[in-house]
Design an enzyme around this catalytic site. Sequence first.
Site, PDB file in Angstrom:
ATOM      1  N   LYS A 281      30.708 -19.714  37.874  1.00  0.00           N
ATOM      2  CA  LYS A 281      30.392 -17.971  38.054  1.00  0.00           C
ATOM      3  C   LYS A 281      31.797 -17.259  38.540  1.00  0.00           C
ATOM      4  O   LYS A 281      32.552 -17.754  39.444  1.00  0.00           O
ATOM      5  CB  LYS A 281      29.181 -17.886  38.925  1.00  0.00           C
ATOM      6  N   GLU A 376       8.950 -15.006  43.587  1.00  0.00           N
ATOM      7  CA  GLU A 376       7.971 -13.847  44.310  1.00  0.00           C
ATOM      8  C   GLU A 376       6.674 -14.367  44.511  1.00  0.00           C
ATOM      9  O   GLU A 376       6.059 -14.118  45.528  1.00  0.00           O
ATOM     10  CB  GLU A 376       8.101 -12.513  43.446  1.00  0.00           C
ATOM     11  N   ARG A 404       5.453  -9.068  39.879  1.00  0.00           N
ATOM     12  CA  ARG A 404       5.330 -10.634  39.425  1.00  0.00           C
ATOM     13  C   ARG A 404       4.235 -11.319  40.647  1.00  0.00           C
ATOM     14  O   ARG A 404       3.336 -12.215  40.128  1.00  0.00           O
ATOM     15  CB  ARG A 404       6.509 -11.513  39.618  1.00  0.00           C
TER      16      ARG A 404
END
Length: 635
Positions: A281, A376, A404
């Site tokens: 990344k 979540e 969610r």
Amino acid sequence: MTMLEHIRQPRDLKALPAERLAELAEEIRHFLVRAVARTGGHLGPNLGVVELTLALHRVFDSPADRILWDTGHQSYVHKLLTGRQDFSKLRAKGGLSGYPSRAESPHDVIENSHASTVLGWADGLAKARQVRGGNGHVVAVTGDGALTGGMAWEALNNIAAAKDRPLIIVVNDNERSYAPTIGGLADHLATLRTTNGYEKFLAWGKEVLQRTPVVGQPLYGSLHGAKKGFKDAFAPQGMFEDLGLKYLGPIDGHDTAAVESALRRAAGFHGPVLVHCLTEKGRGYPPALEDEADHFHTVGVMDPLPADAGRCPPTAAPVTLPGAPSWNSVFGDEMVRIGAERADIVALTAAMLRPVGLGKFAEAYPDRVWDVGIAEQHAAVSAAGLATGGLHPVVAVYATFLNRAFDQILMDVALHRCGVTFVLDRAGITGTDGASHNGMWDLSVLQVVPGLRIAAPRDAGQLRALLREALDVDDAPTVVRFPKEPVDEPVPAVDRIDGVDVLHRAPHPDVLLVAVGVMAPVCLGVAELLAARGVRATVVDPRWVKPVDAVIPRLAADHAMVAVVEDNCRTGGVGWAVGQALRDAGVDVPLRTFGIPEQFPAHAKRGELLADLGLTPAEIAGHISAALARKESSS
């Protein structure tokens, strides 16, 4: 023209000689750093997928082959290669979205910016092609971070069951989601990166991959006589193969030829295949590579020069005015203070420890905070367990991501009367991240949860006070919500009636303005404009907007009209709840609700979207004046 400017569609890329791909990759990285520095956006994730994206578009024929991205913030290179190279208004009104967008291009299949969904989409698309007899490939690009989400494993369970249904899963393994990937899966994938002799092994694997025609076999193992012990020592693919997925990898995700070779082999297999690519990344941009806190995951406007020039601010936070703190920093500082006072306070988050403001709490109390990954639902259920165990958990997530966990909030937290506090960052209109990131549903979705209480602070002082009030509730869930913008100046109250703050009072008032949280300054502006037209108003801030305080109907009975102003969906929101409270109390007063209509607002600055939605003092005052005039003329 640069080489990139000649790439207007994927077939232009296919015509490019392989030996020039490294040069093109360098051009793309240079473009991304310069372009994103001017507008802000997701920088680190896109720098890491340059070669991977090149390989995808050289092997597959988009849009006939369906390439799906999870999450969509890593799709900038995909946009560049599919004819979208004007990044001058990235994430701004009228410009490119920061995520895939069907309105922009037929190459964008799903507009996903919530992680862990792509494998379910890919499963459905592959099934549809099997049923309808269509041709082409379905390729799902996911990340090691997204694989921490339960939905990804639900999809894998179904994908692996269909041995004859072609589907290619590309795992972009960079050890990070927003922050470093956590959990057992992360440890499993990390074995390759931490095993002695890995670099030699990767080179050996690349050589084998390029010269073997066998499809569907693991990179190591029995290939060309490699010993089983060598496989057991190095290969992490056992978990995936045990599920029934063929495994190719790990591949150097920055070696375009190696990725192309793996993808071509995967495309030749008539069943589900997982291609494991290792990437960095932020690759190619030293400040992003050196940044351990992922400040370069998303950046604001910045100087693109390297950090060693002393001119590149390593920050992903929105720009704030001098002396104007962010909402999540106010929350984070108060959590540290409360943590020192109460040993029962603990915290959870879902892969966003620092973005939601819990960084300082984690530093002060490392044994009292948990990052559960992009999960979540698990955060909510785990919080119920923590509360039942005698603690008071604070679950801090972006408001849009709480959608969610609704089932868990309803059936695990509320049903069991657990004292859990959900702190929702980026509530209301958030703007540039686009439709999926606006936190405009929480006040509607959560209205139906029995016993749950919602606080909407209007300023920093109220955030601190309401957070403490929420943490004192130990027999029901509580919610504290605040926006993305910097904290405005304090909005003082002139009075408090029970739990309701009176912000403005005029003699013999005509209109009761109910301000929800940060809409308080807007309502004060409305009152000022109405006064200029001879209309007197009372402005109140309920502070706790669910349930509706009994003070509101009592006050409403003394006014000719009630108006509720919220930065939430009008349907089922606070305005709806106030209307129900008025009816329950037998108060027959006209009600006007001002909020967000049932639509997905496009990406733009918060102020631009509020203006487009009519949530400005002038617009609201005009509607109220007209409604009062109609009422008077009909009476």
